[in-house]
Design an enzyme around this catalytic site. Sequence first.
Site, PDB file in Angstrom:
ATOM      1  CG  ASP A  99      33.251 -11.018 -47.203  1.00  0.00           C
ATOM      2  OD1 ASP A  99      33.216 -10.457 -48.393  1.00  0.00           O
ATOM      3  OD2 ASP A  99      32.241 -10.378 -46.403  1.00  0.00           O
ATOM      4  N   GLY A 137      28.132  -9.937 -41.600  1.00  0.00           N
ATOM      5  CA  GLY A 137      27.413 -11.023 -42.366  1.00  0.00           C
ATOM      6  C   GLY A 137      26.515 -12.001 -41.476  1.00  0.00           C
ATOM      7  CG  MET A 138      28.114 -14.822 -39.510  1.00  0.00           C
ATOM      8  SD  MET A 138      29.329 -15.773 -38.255  1.00  0.00           S
ATOM      9  CE  MET A 138      28.339 -16.503 -37.270  1.00  0.00           C
ATOM     10  N   GLY A 139      25.619 -10.868 -38.100  1.00  0.00           N
ATOM     11  CA  GLY A 139      24.769 -10.099 -36.823  1.00  0.00           C
ATOM     12  C   GLY A 139      25.137  -8.807 -36.727  1.00  0.00           C
ATOM     13  CE  LYS A 199      30.284 -11.287 -36.118  1.00  0.00           C
ATOM     14  NZ  LYS A 199      30.766 -11.088 -37.684  1.00  0.00           N
ATOM     15  CB  ILE A 201      29.880   0.461 -33.116  1.00  0.00           C
ATOM     16  CG1 ILE A 201      30.102  -1.010 -32.905  1.00  0.00           C
ATOM     17  CG2 ILE A 201      29.533   1.232 -31.764  1.00  0.00           C
ATOM     18  CD1 ILE A 201      31.427  -1.156 -32.049  1.00  0.00           C
ATOM     19  CB  VAL A 236      29.221  -4.916 -34.611  1.00  0.00           C
ATOM     20  CG1 VAL A 236      30.532  -4.857 -33.501  1.00  0.00           C
ATOM     21  CG2 VAL A 236      29.641  -6.081 -35.435  1.00  0.00           C
TER      22      VAL A 236
END
Length: 408
Positions: free
Chosen positions: A151, A34-36, A53, A30, A38
């Site tokens: 962010d 920034g980290m992976g 996530k 979906i 979802v």
Amino acid sequence: MQPMSTTRDGYRTPGPQYLVAGRYRLRSRIGGGGMGTVWLARDQLFDRDVAVKQVISTEGLSDETADNVRKRAMREGRIAAKLAHRNAIAMHDVALDSGEPWLVMEYLPSRSVAQILHATGTLGVQQAAQIGAQVADAMAEAHTAGIVHRDIKPGNILITTTGRNAGLVKITDFGISRAKDDVSLTKAGVITGTPAYFAPEVARGAEPGEASDVYSLGATVYTIVEGQPPFGVDDDSLVLLHKVARAQINPMTKSGALAPVLLRLLEPSPAKRPSMAQARDLLARVAAGDRGSTHQVLTSPLTTSDGGVPLWVQRTPRPTRTTSTGTHLPVGGPGPSNPARPAPPPRASRPQAPAGAAESSESSPATLVSGPRATSGSTTSPTTLALSILAAVAVLAAVVILVIALVS
């Protein structure tokens, strides 16, 4: 066997139906942060949908780097779990699956403000102010808890699309956030975040703080109402960073009553900016206008000027198979004109559907009529006219035959 997919490098990643940590069944992608990636998943224990996530895999990384990634994931979960606010996505769990960290969050059927702006171009002043006020309310509480987001941007603000809270605003993705008492896990001199929404001091290399969150919120609200970030857009991040560092924003043309507030939030000097709580109050007053209350602005879903639910919040009908809408829900109704795309053809006006109602894909008869409309009873169909003529001819023929018979 667990469903897996394989990348070009041979790395095997979980796919749909994969069971994370023996509990969370993956369903579909979906989004991404920034980290992976979802995923929408099903919590097998509590029988509910959740957003999971997938943090960047540690496979192939050195032990030190892999440990750093795991610590960062745990830190994100720990930071987000500190915040319990109606305008922030809730963190449920941090799960380890084969040593890989996964963040388990509240699942919210929603659209990001970035998606909405892609379809509408801009939103109105009061709607933009209300979005900013609700985000500021959550972030004021986050700052009180010692959390800096770092962010804030349109892509990290969600608007709910279903249920009685359709139109509620939620801030998400604390992936690069930090707590004041946390040890930094990023290398010195590395700037993380989105340059278009940086505060000038961050673009110059300073450590982000509460004041830079206020600036990023101001830049986000500016974008919502003006249609582009304060410093414009540029594919070259370094060029954009230099523009941000100079702190010379583009003049506002659509902000109206929001302009003075945005100038305060976008103050170049961090020491002169309002606090997040003050920013919330300033934005809420603009959103309330002359007739509303700031309490209502902060606790109510987004509405139109007449109190209805915006079309881009309502769930729209499922598109036909021949229409491709991508992976996101389509946004209902035409928005303000956007020079980047041609304007849609004019449509006959009709009443706005109530929240949650599907708008019919078929036009009413009135919308299919072209040219002047006939007044009821003023016209005769061609078939009826032809039959009338034939009947008249038959009567005339009978009269002629009768006259001939009498004469003869």
